[in-house]
Motif scaffolding. Structure first.
Motif, PDB file in Angstrom:
ATOM      1  N   VAL A 151       0.834  -1.203   0.000  1.00 30.74           N
ATOM      2  CA  VAL A 151       0.000   0.000   0.000  1.00 30.74           C
ATOM      3  C   VAL A 151       0.872   1.259   0.000  1.00 30.74           C
ATOM      4  CG1 VAL A 151      -2.012  -1.031   1.085  1.00 30.74           C
ATOM      5  CG2 VAL A 151      -0.172  -0.160   2.522  1.00 30.74           C
ATOM      6  N   THR A 152       0.289   2.348  -0.479  1.00 26.77           N
ATOM      7  CA  THR A 152       0.968   3.636  -0.577  1.00 26.77           C
ATOM      8  C   THR A 152      -0.006   4.747  -0.218  1.00 26.77           C
ATOM      9  OG1 THR A 152       2.297   2.775  -2.409  1.00 26.77           O
ATOM     10  CG2 THR A 152       2.298   5.153  -2.086  1.00 26.77           C
ATOM     11  N   ARG A 153       0.423   5.658   0.618  1.00 28.67           N
ATOM     12  CA  ARG A 153      -0.378   6.819   1.004  1.00 28.67           C
ATOM     13  C   ARG A 153      -1.777   6.408   1.480  1.00 28.67           C
ATOM     14  NH1 ARG A 153       2.290   9.123  -3.616  1.00 28.67           N
ATOM     15  NH2 ARG A 153       0.496   8.707  -4.948  1.00 28.67           N
ATOM     16  N   VAL A 154      -1.827   5.608   2.533  1.00 27.64           N
ATOM     17  CA  VAL A 154      -3.109   5.152   3.081  1.00 27.64           C
ATOM     18  C   VAL A 154      -3.111   5.310   4.591  1.00 27.64           C
ATOM     19  CG1 VAL A 154      -3.382   3.448   1.237  1.00 27.64           C
ATOM     20  CG2 VAL A 154      -2.395   2.750   3.431  1.00 27.64           C
ATOM     21  N   SER A 155      -4.298   5.197   5.162  1.00 29.73           N
ATOM     22  CA  SER A 155      -4.481   5.108   6.607  1.00 29.73           C
ATOM     23  C   SER A 155      -5.160   3.789   6.932  1.00 29.73           C
ATOM     24  CB  SER A 155      -5.330   6.272   7.126  1.00 29.73           C
ATOM     25  OG  SER A 155      -4.655   7.498   6.966  1.00 29.73           O
ATOM     26  N   LEU A 156      -4.733   3.163   8.031  1.00 32.32           N
ATOM     27  CA  LEU A 156      -5.334   1.919   8.510  1.00 32.32           C
ATOM     28  C   LEU A 156      -5.868   2.180   9.912  1.00 32.32           C
ATOM     29  CD1 LEU A 156      -5.739  -1.094   7.731  1.00 32.32           C
ATOM     30  CD2 LEU A 156      -3.625  -1.576   8.978  1.00 32.32           C
ATOM     31  N   SER A 157      -7.147   1.882  10.131  1.00 28.79           N
ATOM     32  CA  SER A 157      -7.792   2.249  11.394  1.00 28.79           C
ATOM     33  C   SER A 157      -8.666   1.127  11.923  1.00 28.79           C
ATOM     34  CB  SER A 157      -8.660   3.508  11.210  1.00 28.79           C
ATOM     35  OG  SER A 157      -7.941   4.561  10.639  1.00 28.79           O
ATOM     36  N   THR A 190     -18.752  -3.894  18.460  1.00 28.55           N
ATOM     37  CA  THR A 190     -18.615  -4.098  17.020  1.00 28.55           C
ATOM     38  C   THR A 190     -17.338  -3.423  16.536  1.00 28.55           C
ATOM     39  OG1 THR A 190     -21.018  -4.117  16.765  1.00 28.55           O
ATOM     40  CG2 THR A 190     -19.704  -3.780  14.776  1.00 28.55           C
ATOM     41  N   TYR A 191     -16.371  -4.248  16.135  1.00 26.77           N
ATOM     42  CA  TYR A 191     -15.093  -3.715  15.653  1.00 26.77           C
ATOM     43  C   TYR A 191     -14.989  -3.934  14.142  1.00 26.77           C
ATOM     44  CZ  TYR A 191     -13.619  -3.638  20.558  1.00 26.77           C
ATOM     45  OH  TYR A 191     -13.523  -3.394  21.896  1.00 26.77           O
ATOM     46  N   ARG A 192     -14.346  -2.979  13.479  1.00 30.07           N
ATOM     47  CA  ARG A 192     -14.071  -3.132  12.052  1.00 30.07           C
ATOM     48  C   ARG A 192     -12.752  -2.445  11.730  1.00 30.07           C
ATOM     49  NH1 ARG A 192     -16.306   1.700   9.417  1.00 30.07           N
ATOM     50  NH2 ARG A 192     -17.329   2.959  11.021  1.00 30.07           N
ATOM     51  N   CYS A 193     -12.048  -3.017  10.768  1.00 31.37           N
ATOM     52  CA  CYS A 193     -10.768  -2.469  10.328  1.00 31.37           C
ATOM     53  C   CYS A 193     -10.978  -1.832   8.954  1.00 31.37           C
ATOM     54  CB  CYS A 193      -9.709  -3.560  10.258  1.00 31.37           C
ATOM     55  SG  CYS A 193      -8.071  -2.934   9.797  1.00 31.37           S
ATOM     56  N   VAL A 194     -10.509  -0.587   8.794  1.00 30.55           N
ATOM     57  CA  VAL A 194     -10.743   0.167   7.562  1.00 30.55           C
ATOM     58  C   VAL A 194      -9.414   0.665   7.004  1.00 30.55           C
ATOM     59  CG1 VAL A 194     -11.901   2.149   6.518  1.00 30.55           C
ATOM     60  CG2 VAL A 194     -12.999   0.920   8.402  1.00 30.55           C
ATOM     61  N   VAL A 195      -9.165   0.395   5.727  1.00 26.27           N
ATOM     62  CA  VAL A 195      -8.029   0.995   5.013  1.00 26.27           C
ATOM     63  C   VAL A 195      -8.606   2.006   4.031  1.00 26.27           C
ATOM     64  CG1 VAL A 195      -7.977  -0.879   3.296  1.00 26.27           C
ATOM     65  CG2 VAL A 195      -5.965   0.588   3.607  1.00 26.27           C
ATOM     66  N   ASN A 196      -8.027   3.198   4.000  1.00 20.64           N
ATOM     67  CA  ASN A 196      -8.603   4.228   3.132  1.00 20.64           C
ATOM     68  C   ASN A 196      -7.535   5.192   2.621  1.00 20.64           C
ATOM     69  OD1 ASN A 196      -8.780   5.477   6.019  1.00 20.64           O
ATOM     70  ND2 ASN A 196      -9.037   7.207   4.630  1.00 20.64           N
ATOM     71  N   ASN A 197      -7.844   5.792   1.485  1.00 25.64           N
ATOM     72  CA  ASN A 197      -7.108   6.935   0.967  1.00 25.64           C
ATOM     73  C   ASN A 197      -8.154   8.007   0.647  1.00 25.64           C
ATOM     74  OD1 ASN A 197      -8.205   6.342  -1.615  1.00 25.64           O
ATOM     75  ND2 ASN A 197      -6.484   5.017  -2.123  1.00 25.64           N
ATOM     76  N   PRO A 198      -7.758   9.168   0.126  1.00 29.12           N
ATOM     77  CA  PRO A 198      -8.761  10.220  -0.108  1.00 29.12           C
ATOM     78  C   PRO A 198      -9.844   9.869  -1.116  1.00 29.12           C
ATOM     79  CG  PRO A 198      -6.568  11.179  -0.027  1.00 29.12           C
ATOM     80  CD  PRO A 198      -6.384   9.689  -0.028  1.00 29.12           C
ATOM     81  N   ILE A 199      -9.686   8.775  -1.868  1.00 28.87           N
ATOM     82  CA  ILE A 199     -10.657   8.441  -2.901  1.00 28.87           C
ATOM     83  C   ILE A 199     -11.586   7.309  -2.499  1.00 28.87           C
ATOM     84  CG2 ILE A 199     -10.928   7.659  -5.297  1.00 28.87           C
ATOM     85  CD1 ILE A 199      -8.350   9.002  -5.979  1.00 28.87           C
ATOM     86  N   THR A 200     -11.048   6.264  -1.868  1.00 31.80           N
ATOM     87  CA  THR A 200     -11.850   5.076  -1.608  1.00 31.80           C
ATOM     88  C   THR A 200     -11.412   4.402  -0.313  1.00 31.80           C
ATOM     89  OG1 THR A 200     -12.636   2.997  -2.592  1.00 31.80           O
ATOM     90  CG2 THR A 200     -10.310   3.546  -2.902  1.00 31.80           C
ATOM     91  N   ASN A 201     -12.122   3.330   0.074  1.00 31.88           N
ATOM     92  CA  ASN A 201     -11.782   2.591   1.292  1.00 31.88           C
ATOM     93  C   ASN A 201     -12.295   1.160   1.183  1.00 31.88           C
ATOM     94  OD1 ASN A 201     -14.529   2.275   2.852  1.00 31.88           O
ATOM     95  ND2 ASN A 201     -14.486   4.403   2.154  1.00 31.88           N
ATOM     96  N   HIS A 202     -11.743   0.294   2.044  1.00 37.23           N
ATOM     97  CA  HIS A 202     -12.222  -1.079   2.186  1.00 37.23           C
ATOM     98  C   HIS A 202     -12.341  -1.393   3.677  1.00 37.23           C
ATOM     99  CE1 HIS A 202     -12.485  -2.469  -1.859  1.00 37.23           C
ATOM    100  NE2 HIS A 202     -11.205  -2.263  -2.133  1.00 37.23           N
TER     101      HIS A 202
END
Length: 258
Positions: A151-157, A190-202
């Protein structure tokens, strides 16, 4: 008052000549301008990056596009009659600043800042071995790890409901990014893990009861070695029992008179 007016005028001026675009890899991006007939007769030039790599040239006679010194723009550039530049099938390496000039002026007519993002993978949630989890964890805790690859230029939360529990960001190219989370075995949140950039997320949801199951007194998740030992012992006991029965039957047959 004069300072405020001056700052407002500067902000308006910069807004007029500066554009910003964020796109995904594989998309096309339009750097839109609308040149005048005077500017066309004068001639315009598109350039890329701080080293002013020529990309395209348009004048009254013809127009021409270039591949760039390393060929990164090969078969990707199209120049419209209005002077706009279209870049197709963009990649990370096409991120950067794009300038459009007239041949008679050193100041650019407009500057575009293009940021290209890779397509995001779906996060993977796994349970962390007790041997590598924190030594301060209690026996009622379960440690899980959310990971994304390349991955490049992302946030993981990690989210707990709608609230951000923890987060990490990265700007490097193509690395593995992981974020741990400690939960109670009986946690009902309820926990969830999110990867995102300014355009999209999963998003990937954590099912605590499935991933962090515990061993009961009568049904325990035994280690591999213990399971093998139990299987071998059971087999030996069975063989010994069969041998004893065979011996007993044969002994009875010998002692029984004809």
């Amino acid at each position: 008052m004069f300072l405020v007016i001056f700052l407002c005028m500067c902000s308006w001026s910069l807004e007029g000549v500066f554009g910003s675009e964020s796109v995904m890899e594989g998309d096309s991006v339009l750097l839109s301008v609308n040149i005048t007939e005077t500017q066309r007769r004068d001639g315009i030039m598109w350039t890329y990056g701080p080293h002013t790599i020529p990309l395209a040239k348009l004048n009254a006679e013809n127009n021409k596009t270039y591949n760039g010194p390393d060929g990164r723009f090969r078969d990707r550039l199209k120049l419209s009659e209005s002077g706009s530049l279209i870049i197709t099938d963009v990649r990370i390496k096409h991120s950067g600043l794009y300038y459009i000039y007239t041949t008679s002026q050193e100041t650019p007519l407009k500057i575009f800042n293009i940021t290209v993002y890779t397509h995001l993978p779906v996060p993977i949630i796994s349970r962390v071995s007790s041997q590598i989890s924190s030594s301060s964890s209690s026996s009622s805790d379960c440690c899980v790890l959310c990971s994304v690859m390349n991955v490049t230029r992302v946030s993981l939360s990690w989210y707990n409901g709608s609230r951000v529990h923890s987060s990490i960001s990265v700007s490097d190219l193509n690395i593995r990014l992981s974020l741990p989370l400690e939960v109670e075995y009986q946690d009902t949140n309820t926990y969830r893990c999110v990867v995102n950039n300014p355009i999209t997320n999963h998003t990937q949801h954590l099912h605590v009861t499935q991933l962090c199951h515990t061993c009961s007194e009568f049904s325990c998740c035994c280690g591999f070695t213990e399971a093998v030992i139990r299987l071998v012992v059971s087999a030996l006991v069975g063989v010994a029992t069969v041998a004893f029965l065979v011996y007993d039957v044969r002994s009875g047959a010998v002692l029984d008179p004809v």
